[in-house]
Design a protein around this motif. Sequence first.
Motif, short mmCIF file in Angstrom:
data_model
loop_
_atom_site.label_atom_id
_atom_site.label_comp_id
_atom_site.label_asym_id
_atom_site.label_seq_id
_atom_site.Cartn_x
_atom_site.Cartn_y
_atom_site.Cartn_z
N GLY A 84 0.80 -1.22 0.00
CA GLY A 84 0.00 0.00 0.00
C GLY A 84 0.83 1.27 0.00
N GLY A 85 2.02 1.21 -0.51
CA GLY A 85 2.91 2.36 -0.46
C GLY A 85 2.71 3.39 -1.55
N GLU A 86 1.91 3.08 -2.57
CA GLU A 86 1.74 4.00 -3.70
C GLU A 86 1.24 5.37 -3.24
OE1 GLU A 86 1.45 5.95 -7.21
OE2 GLU A 86 2.53 4.11 -6.85
N GLY A 87 0.33 5.39 -2.31
CA GLY A 87 -0.23 6.66 -1.87
C GLY A 87 0.64 7.43 -0.90
N THR A 88 1.76 6.85 -0.46
CA THR A 88 2.62 7.47 0.54
C THR A 88 3.08 8.86 0.10
OG1 THR A 88 3.39 5.31 1.25
CG2 THR A 88 4.73 7.17 1.90
N LEU A 142 -15.11 -0.53 -2.27
CA LEU A 142 -14.54 -0.47 -3.61
C LEU A 142 -15.56 -0.15 -4.70
CD1 LEU A 142 -11.91 -3.35 -3.43
CD2 LEU A 142 -11.50 -0.88 -3.51
N ARG A 143 -16.83 -0.23 -4.38
CA ARG A 143 -17.87 0.13 -5.35
C ARG A 143 -18.20 1.63 -5.31
NH1 ARG A 143 -21.78 -4.98 -6.02
NH2 ARG A 143 -20.13 -6.51 -5.78
N LEU A 144 -17.67 2.31 -4.32
CA LEU A 144 -17.91 3.74 -4.19
C LEU A 144 -16.93 4.53 -5.06
CD1 LEU A 144 -18.45 3.83 -0.33
CD2 LEU A 144 -20.20 3.85 -2.11
N PRO A 145 -17.37 5.60 -5.66
CA PRO A 145 -16.52 6.35 -6.60
C PRO A 145 -15.20 6.85 -6.01
CG PRO A 145 -18.78 7.16 -6.68
CD PRO A 145 -18.71 6.18 -5.56
N PHE A 146 -15.21 7.29 -4.76
CA PHE A 146 -13.99 7.84 -4.18
C PHE A 146 -12.89 6.80 -4.01
CE2 PHE A 146 -16.05 6.27 -0.33
CZ PHE A 146 -14.98 5.75 0.38
N ALA A 147 -13.25 5.51 -3.96
CA ALA A 147 -12.26 4.46 -3.75
C ALA A 147 -11.25 4.37 -4.89
CB ALA A 147 -12.95 3.12 -3.56
N HIS A 148 -11.64 4.83 -6.06
CA HIS A 148 -10.76 4.73 -7.23
C HIS A 148 -10.21 6.08 -7.66
CE1 HIS A 148 -11.97 0.57 -7.66
NE2 HIS A 148 -13.20 0.98 -7.40
N TYR A 150 -7.80 8.08 -6.65
CA TYR A 150 -6.34 8.25 -6.78
C TYR A 150 -5.84 7.64 -8.09
CZ TYR A 150 -1.37 7.90 -5.96
OH TYR A 150 0.00 8.00 -6.09
N PHE A 151 -6.20 6.38 -8.34
CA PHE A 151 -5.70 5.72 -9.54
C PHE A 151 -6.36 6.27 -10.80
CE2 PHE A 151 -4.39 2.63 -6.32
CZ PHE A 151 -3.04 2.58 -6.63
N ASP A 152 -7.62 6.67 -10.72
CA ASP A 152 -8.26 7.29 -11.88
C ASP A 152 -7.51 8.57 -12.25
OD1 ASP A 152 -10.13 5.28 -12.00
OD2 ASP A 152 -11.79 6.49 -11.20
N ASN A 153 -7.15 9.36 -11.25
CA ASN A 153 -6.41 10.60 -11.50
C ASN A 153 -5.04 10.30 -12.12
OD1 ASN A 153 -6.07 13.44 -11.40
ND2 ASN A 153 -4.76 13.18 -9.60
N MET A 154 -4.36 9.27 -11.62
CA MET A 154 -3.06 8.89 -12.19
C MET A 154 -3.22 8.50 -13.66
SD MET A 154 -0.71 9.26 -9.88
CE MET A 154 0.64 8.21 -10.32
N ARG A 164 -8.88 2.28 -19.67
CA ARG A 164 -8.76 1.53 -18.42
C ARG A 164 -9.44 0.18 -18.43
NH1 ARG A 164 -12.39 5.37 -17.90
NH2 ARG A 164 -14.38 5.05 -16.82
N PHE A 165 -10.39 -0.03 -19.30
CA PHE A 165 -11.05 -1.34 -19.38
C PHE A 165 -10.62 -2.13 -20.61
CE2 PHE A 165 -14.15 1.34 -16.99
CZ PHE A 165 -14.00 0.71 -15.77
N ALA A 166 -9.57 -1.68 -21.28
CA ALA A 166 -9.08 -2.37 -22.47
C ALA A 166 -8.60 -3.78 -22.11
CB ALA A 166 -7.94 -1.58 -23.11
N ARG A 167 -8.80 -4.69 -23.01
CA ARG A 167 -8.37 -6.08 -22.81
C ARG A 167 -7.58 -6.51 -24.03
NH1 ARG A 167 -13.37 -9.50 -21.17
NH2 ARG A 167 -11.71 -10.98 -20.77
#
Length: 170
Positions: A84-88, A142-148, A150-154, A164-167
């Motif tokens: 969990g160090g990414e947000g540090t 994890l279903r709540l919008p705020f949970a993502h 940080y990574f959405d912003n990155m 982000r949903f590409a396969r």
Amino acid sequence: MVQAFARAECAILGFPLYTDSMPGIVKHLSRRLNAVGSGNNPPLGFLVQSGFPEGLHSRYVERYLEKLAARMGSPYLGTIVKGGGEGTRSMPSEMTRTLFTKLQALGAGLAADGRFDPQILKTIAKPERYPAILGPVFQVILRLPFAHAYFDNMMKQNGAYEKRFARPFA
């Protein structure tokens, strides 16, 4: 790089853990360093950071790294496991003070004793595993919008959000 490793007093190799896997470039580097010589290599320690908050996710690679140091003829200093160090980097200093104090203590112990203190390593890696009862709670969060956020912003900053949903391998 290889010559610097051979002359080092000790070496600490840090890398991220991607979905329980060591990056290929780190594996390549370890092969290059392994060729330096046997028995004369400097003491070797590791820092493994993962996005998972639980230390448990890094334990398999930790065992591998201990064996790698032995194969290279390097005394093993230990492995710092930090999930969990990414947000540090985005946290206020009062939220990271304890972590950095422990890391400084590890460095002081390395200088004094020539190894990482196992007790400090344990505390840095916490939580080792979340209780199973928290699983449903995390699923809701994890279903709540705020949970993502940080990574959405990155992803937005790096032009990857729309994909982000590409396969690509499906």
